[in-house]
Scaffold this active site. Structure first.
Site, PDB file in Angstrom:
ATOM      1  N   ASN A 130       0.947  -1.020  -0.075  1.00  0.00           N
ATOM      2  CA  ASN A 130       0.251   0.113  -0.064  1.00  0.00           C
ATOM      3  C   ASN A 130       0.743   1.361   0.381  1.00  0.00           C
ATOM      4  O   ASN A 130       0.479   2.305  -0.723  1.00  0.00           O
ATOM      5  CB  ASN A 130      -0.573   0.003   1.336  1.00  0.00           C
ATOM      6  CG  ASN A 130       0.139   0.266   2.753  1.00  0.00           C
ATOM      7  OD1 ASN A 130       0.616  -0.963   2.233  1.00  0.00           O
ATOM      8  ND2 ASN A 130      -1.121   0.756   3.595  1.00  0.00           N
ATOM      9  N   GLY A 164       2.816  -5.587   7.501  1.00  0.00           N
ATOM     10  CA  GLY A 164       1.460  -6.410   6.710  1.00  0.00           C
ATOM     11  C   GLY A 164       0.407  -7.155   7.224  1.00  0.00           C
ATOM     12  O   GLY A 164       0.385  -6.004   8.145  1.00  0.00           O
ATOM     13  N   GLY A 165       0.173  -8.195   6.762  1.00  0.00           N
ATOM     14  CA  GLY A 165      -1.746  -8.307   7.635  1.00  0.00           C
ATOM     15  C   GLY A 165      -1.173  -9.666   8.650  1.00  0.00           C
ATOM     16  O   GLY A 165      -0.032  -9.278   8.969  1.00  0.00           O
ATOM     17  N   GLU A 195       3.969  -4.846  11.927  1.00  0.00           N
ATOM     18  CA  GLU A 195       3.601  -3.997  11.522  1.00  0.00           C
ATOM     19  C   GLU A 195       2.251  -4.302  10.874  1.00  0.00           C
ATOM     20  O   GLU A 195       2.122  -4.030  10.046  1.00  0.00           O
ATOM     21  CB  GLU A 195       3.868  -2.562  10.882  1.00  0.00           C
ATOM     22  CG  GLU A 195       5.718  -2.058  12.046  1.00  0.00           C
ATOM     23  CD  GLU A 195       5.488  -0.870  12.812  1.00  0.00           C
ATOM     24  OE1 GLU A 195       4.193  -0.464  12.706  1.00  0.00           O
ATOM     25  OE2 GLU A 195       5.846  -0.842  13.571  1.00  0.00           O
ATOM     26  N   CYS A 205      -3.582   1.647   6.740  1.00  0.00           N
ATOM     27  CA  CYS A 205      -3.384   0.187   7.818  1.00  0.00           C
ATOM     28  C   CYS A 205      -4.060   1.571   8.423  1.00  0.00           C
ATOM     29  O   CYS A 205      -4.312   0.869   9.940  1.00  0.00           O
ATOM     30  CB  CYS A 205      -2.173   0.022   8.883  1.00  0.00           C
ATOM     31  SG  CYS A 205      -1.132   1.144   8.608  1.00  0.00           S
ATOM     32  N   THR A 216      -0.291 -13.048   7.859  1.00  0.00           N
ATOM     33  CA  THR A 216       0.991 -13.561   7.403  1.00  0.00           C
ATOM     34  C   THR A 216       2.265 -13.039   8.842  1.00  0.00           C
ATOM     35  O   THR A 216       2.680 -13.590   8.632  1.00  0.00           O
ATOM     36  CB  THR A 216       1.636 -12.476   6.689  1.00  0.00           C
ATOM     37  OG1 THR A 216       0.672 -12.738   5.256  1.00  0.00           O
ATOM     38  CG2 THR A 216       2.621 -13.182   5.538  1.00  0.00           C
ATOM     39  N   GLY A 217       1.978 -11.762   9.115  1.00  0.00           N
ATOM     40  CA  GLY A 217       2.819 -11.868  10.465  1.00  0.00           C
ATOM     41  C   GLY A 217       2.671 -13.094  11.839  1.00  0.00           C
ATOM     42  O   GLY A 217       4.378 -13.654  11.801  1.00  0.00           O
TER      43      GLY A 217
HETATM   44  P1  NAD Z   1       0.709  -9.248   3.377  1.00  0.00           P
HETATM   45  O1  NAD Z   1       0.532  -9.498   4.621  1.00  0.00           O
HETATM   46  O2  NAD Z   1      -0.236  -9.915   2.678  1.00  0.00           O
HETATM   47  O3  NAD Z   1       2.065  -9.228   2.524  1.00  0.00           O
HETATM   48  C1  NAD Z   1       3.353  -8.232   2.949  1.00  0.00           C
HETATM   49  C2  NAD Z   1       4.476  -9.270   3.103  1.00  0.00           C
HETATM   50  O4  NAD Z   1       4.429 -10.706   3.584  1.00  0.00           O
HETATM   51  C3  NAD Z   1       4.496  -9.170   0.907  1.00  0.00           C
HETATM   52  O5  NAD Z   1       5.839  -8.870   0.525  1.00  0.00           O
HETATM   53  C4  NAD Z   1       4.579 -10.603   1.051  1.00  0.00           C
HETATM   54  O6  NAD Z   1       5.390 -10.754  -0.590  1.00  0.00           O
HETATM   55  C5  NAD Z   1       5.680 -10.904   1.833  1.00  0.00           C
HETATM   56  N1  NAD Z   1       4.623 -12.177   3.171  1.00  0.00           N
HETATM   57  C6  NAD Z   1       3.916 -13.586   2.414  1.00  0.00           C
HETATM   58  N2  NAD Z   1       3.873 -14.403   2.665  1.00  0.00           N
HETATM   59  C7  NAD Z   1       4.929 -14.522   3.088  1.00  0.00           C
HETATM   60  C8  NAD Z   1       5.565 -15.729   4.480  1.00  0.00           C
HETATM   61  N3  NAD Z   1       4.818 -16.188   4.152  1.00  0.00           N
HETATM   62  N4  NAD Z   1       6.709 -14.881   4.740  1.00  0.00           N
HETATM   63  C9  NAD Z   1       7.292 -13.810   3.920  1.00  0.00           C
HETATM   64  N5  NAD Z   1       6.190 -13.079   3.751  1.00  0.00           N
HETATM   65  C10 NAD Z   1       5.275 -13.303   3.520  1.00  0.00           C
HETATM   66  O7  NAD Z   1       0.256  -8.058   3.462  1.00  0.00           O
HETATM   67  P2  NAD Z   1      -0.160  -6.896   2.543  1.00  0.00           P
HETATM   68  O8  NAD Z   1      -1.874  -7.220   1.238  1.00  0.00           O
HETATM   69  O9  NAD Z   1       0.418  -6.736   1.286  1.00  0.00           O
HETATM   70  O10 NAD Z   1      -0.404  -5.782   3.110  1.00  0.00           O
HETATM   71  C11 NAD Z   1      -1.888  -5.655   3.863  1.00  0.00           C
HETATM   72  C12 NAD Z   1      -1.892  -5.392   4.801  1.00  0.00           C
HETATM   73  O11 NAD Z   1      -0.400  -4.836   5.712  1.00  0.00           O
HETATM   74  C13 NAD Z   1      -2.851  -4.840   5.864  1.00  0.00           C
HETATM   75  O12 NAD Z   1      -3.129  -6.023   6.763  1.00  0.00           O
HETATM   76  C14 NAD Z   1      -2.231  -3.733   6.721  1.00  0.00           C
HETATM   77  O13 NAD Z   1      -2.826  -2.791   7.860  1.00  0.00           O
HETATM   78  C15 NAD Z   1      -1.067  -4.059   6.744  1.00  0.00           C
HETATM   79  N6  NAD Z   1      -0.141  -2.165   6.765  1.00  0.00           N
HETATM   80  C16 NAD Z   1      -0.002  -2.247   7.914  1.00  0.00           C
HETATM   81  C17 NAD Z   1       1.111  -1.056   8.382  1.00  0.00           C
HETATM   82  C18 NAD Z   1       1.969  -0.574   9.907  1.00  0.00           C
HETATM   83  O14 NAD Z   1       2.343  -0.362   9.642  1.00  0.00           O
HETATM   84  N7  NAD Z   1       0.996  -1.194  11.055  1.00  0.00           N
HETATM   85  C19 NAD Z   1       1.186  -0.157   6.896  1.00  0.00           C
HETATM   86  C20 NAD Z   1       0.746  -0.721   6.327  1.00  0.00           C
HETATM   87  C21 NAD Z   1      -0.158  -2.171   5.823  1.00  0.00           C
END
Ligand code: NAD
Length: 485
Positions: A156, A232-233, A252, A286, A236-237
Site C-alpha cells: 500500500n 503486512g497483514g 507492523e 492501516c 502473515t505476521g
Molecule cells: P501481506 O501480509 O499479504 O503481505 C505483506 C508482505 O509479506 C508481502 O511482501 C508478501 O509477499 C510477504 N509475505 C507473504 N507471505 C509471506 C510468508 N509466508 N513469509 C514471509 N513473507 C510473506 O500484506 P499486504 O496485503 O501486502 O498489505 C496489507 C496489510 O498490511 C494490511 O493488513 C495492512 O493493515 C498492513 N499494513 C500495516 C502497516 C503498519 O504500519 N501497521 C502499514 C501498512 C500496511
C-alpha cells in the site's frame, strides 16, 4: 499512450541479476502487465544471506559520517528523480498522482531523518558503584548493529514503508535483505538504485523480488538473520513469528481504526478529515478510518455532511491529476470488499452511497445501522468503506472503539480537554490523535500498535533502537582512586 512492459532485474548483495523465471507486475487500474521481475528462489535467499554476512561487517565499520553521506545522497537522488518515482508508484499500485507525489516527498524525508538519527545513536553510562564491591567499575552501554535485517513490506505504500526499514537499518550499520510486496516491487527497486547511486558498498543491500510464500520461510527462519522487520497483514505476521525462532522482530500489522466525534467538535473539520482518512489510497491504509462513532446530538448532521463530501470524490484513472480515488490493488480484493458490503446490507445495514464495483474499482461507500458484530466492523476492511455509528457518550464510544482485536491508532474530535485526556488514557491503541482522524502519521513519530496490530514501533529513531543490540561494558579500573570499605 500505453506504457511499455519493462524487464527488471533484482539486487543481490549490491549487484543486479536476472533470472529465467519471473513474476508479472500488473497495473491494477488497467489490469495489464507493466513489468516482469525475477522470481527469487530459496537459493537466492541463501546467497543473499551469505553476501549480507560480509555486507554487515562492511556496514558496521562504515564511520557514521559515511553512513550519513550515503543516506543524504540517496535522498538527493530521489529528490532529483521525483517524477520517475511518482510514475513508478502510480503504475504499479493503487495510488493516484496526488497520493504518489506525497509518498515520494515523505520518502525523501524518511531517508534524510535516517541520516540525522545516525549521529544520535548514543549510549549511556551506568553508576556501578550503586552496589557495594563494584566501586572500581565503570559501566556504559553501546548500541551495536544486529547484523542482518530481513525487511518485508506490503503493497500500500510501496516506497516509503520500504524506506522506513532500509533507512534506519543502514543508519545503524546493518545489512538489509528486502522482500518487497510481489504486487509492488518496482518502487523498491528504484529505491535500491538511489542507494547504489549514493555509493552504498556491495553486500549491504539485497532486494529479492519473489513470492513471500515461497521464499519467506527461508528468509525469516535463517539464524544469521537477526532481525525481522515485517509490515503486512496479521495472518502473515503470525506465520512469520512462528517460524522466525529466537530473534528480534517488529510486526507492523493491520487495524480497523476508529475515530470518535463528540458534539462539541468542529464538525466541518471532522467531516473533512474523516472523509480524507477513510478513502485515501482507496481505503487501503492501516490507519485509514474504518469506524466513526458520533455523539447522538450531531450524528444526523455529521452523517449527511459526510455523505455529501464523499459523493464529491472523483474515482477514476490514477494518472489524472483530478482523480481522488484510484483502483484497489486487484479485482480480487475489490470483489471481497463488495461482498462484505453486501453481507452487511443483507444483515440490516443501510448503504448511503457508493459500494459499486467495476474491475478493481469500488466507489467510496458509507454504511449506517451496522451491527457491532458485523465483519465490516470487526475485521480489517482495507478498502473504501466506512461505517458511521451513533453513540450516547464518550465512554460508550471508547468502549466500542476498544471492542476490537486490533489497536493501531484512534482519532478523537472534541474541544473538551477532559474528554481528550479520558480518551488518551482509555483507548487501547499505539497512538491517539486529538482533533484529527486516526489517519495521521509523521515519519519521525513512534508508530505501531497493540493487540493484533503488532509488536514494536517504527519511526526512524525507534526503528534504530530495535535494529541494534545494547551491549553493556563493565570496565574494572585497577588502582582505583576510589576507596572501598
Ligand atoms: P501481506 O501480509 O499479504 O503481505 C505483506 C508482505 O509479506 C508481502 O511482501 C508478501 O509477499 C510477504 N509475505 C507473504 N507471505 C509471506 C510468508 N509466508 N513469509 C514471509 N513473507 C510473506 O500484506 P499486504 O496485503 O501486502 O498489505 C496489507 C496489510 O498490511 C494490511 O493488513 C495492512 O493493515 C498492513 N499494513 C500495516 C502497516 C503498519 O504500519 N501497521 C502499514 C501498512 C500496511
Amino acid at each position: 499512450m500505453r506504457e511499455q512492459m519493462v524487464i527488471e532485474r533484482m539486487l543481490l548483495g549490491g549487484r543486479w541479476v536476472e533470472r529465467q523465471e519471473y513474476l508479472q507486475v500488473m497495473d491494477p487500474g488497467s489490469n495489464t502487465c507493466i513489468a516482469t521481475v525475477p522470481k527469487a528462489t530459496k537459493k537466492d535467499v541463501k546467497r543473499a544471506i551469505e553476501l549480507a554476512k560480509k555486507g554487515a561487517g562492511i556496514s558496521k565499520n562504515l564511520p557514521v559520517y559515511k553512513r550519513q553521506s550515503i543516506l543524504m545522497g540517496a535522498a538527493e537522488y530521489i529528490n532529483e528523480h521525483q517524477d520517475q518515482f511518482v510514475r513508478t508508484i502510480v503504475l504499479e499500485s493503487s495510488k493516484t498522482v496526488k497520493e504518489a507525489e506525497k509518498e515520494v516527498r515523505r520518502c525523501i524525508e524518511t531517508i534524510r531523518l535516517s541520516a540525522e538519527e545516525a549521529r544520535r545513536l548514543n549510549g549511556e553510562t551506568i553508576p556501578f558503584s550503586q552496589m557495594k564491591g563494584h566501586e572500581s567499575r565503570i559501566g556504559y552501554i553501546t548500541h551495536q548493529p544486529v547484523g542482518i535485517v530481513a525487511a518485508i513490506t506490503p503493497f500500500n505504500d510501496p516506497l516509503n514503508l520500504v524506506a522506513h526499514k532500509v533507512g534506519p537499518a543502514i543508519a545503524c550499520g546493518n545489512a538489509v535483505i528486502l522482500k518487497p510486496s510481489s504486487e509492488t516491487p518496482l518502487s523498491a527497486l528504484r529505491l535500491a538504485e538511489a542507494f547504489l547511486a549514493a555509493g552504498l558498498p556491495d553486500g549491504i543491500l539485497s532486494v529479492l523480488t519473489g513470492s513471500g510464500k515461497e521464499i519467506g520461510d527461508e528468509l525469516v527462519s535463517n539464524e544469521d538473520v537477526r532481525f525481522v522487520s515485517f509490515t503486512g497483514g496479521y495472518e502473515t505476521g503470525v506465520g512469520i513469528t512462528q517460524k522466525a525462532g529466537v530473534k528480534k522482530m517488529a510486526m507492523e500489522l493491520g487495524s480497523n481504526a476508529p475515530t470518535i466525534v463528540l458534539q462539541d467538535a468542529d464538525l466541518k473539520e471532522a467531516v473533512e478529515a474523516c472523509v480524507d482518512g477513510a478513502f485515501g489510497v482507496a481505503g487501503q491504509n492501516c490507519i485509514g478510518v474504518q469506524r466513526v462513532y458520533v455523539e447522538n446530538m450531531v450524528y444526523e448532521r455529521f452523517t449527511s455532511q459526510f455523505v455529501e463530501k464523499t459523493k464529491q470524490l472523483k474515482v477514476g484513472e490514477k494518472k489524472d491529476p483530478a482523480t481522488d480515488i484510484g483502483p484497489m490493488i486487484s479485482e480480487k480484493e475489490a470483489r471481497r470488499v463488495e461482498a462484505w458490503i453486501k453481507e452487511a446490507v443483507t444483515n440490516g445495514a443501510n448503504l448511503l452511497c457508493g459500494g459499486e464495483r467495476y474491475g478493481a474499482y469500488v466507489t467510496p461507500a458509507v454504511l449506517v445501522n451496522v451491527g457491532k458484530e458485523e465483519k465490516i466492523i470487526q475485521e480489517e476492511v482495507f478498502g473504501p468503506v466506512v461505517s458511521i455509528l451513533p453513540v450516547s457518550s464518550l465512554e460508550e464510544a471508547v468502549n466500542l472503539a476498544n471492542d476490537s482485536c486490533y489497536g493501531l491508532q484512534a482519532g478523537l474530535f472534541t474541544s473538551n480537554i477532559d474528554a481528550a485526556f479520558y480518551a488518551i488514557e482509555e483507548l487501547e491503541v499505539g497512538g491517539v490523535i486529538i482533533n484529527d482522524s486516526s489517519d495521521v502519521r509523521i515519519d519521525g513519530m513512534p508508530f505501531g500498535g497493540v493487540k493484533r496490530s503488532g509488536l514494536g514501533r517504527e519511526g526512524i529513531k525507534y526503528a534504530m533502537e530495535a535494529m541494534t543490540e545494547e551491549k553493556v561494558v563493565a570496565f574494572r579500573v585497577k588502582n582505583s582512586m576510589k576507596k572501598t570499605d
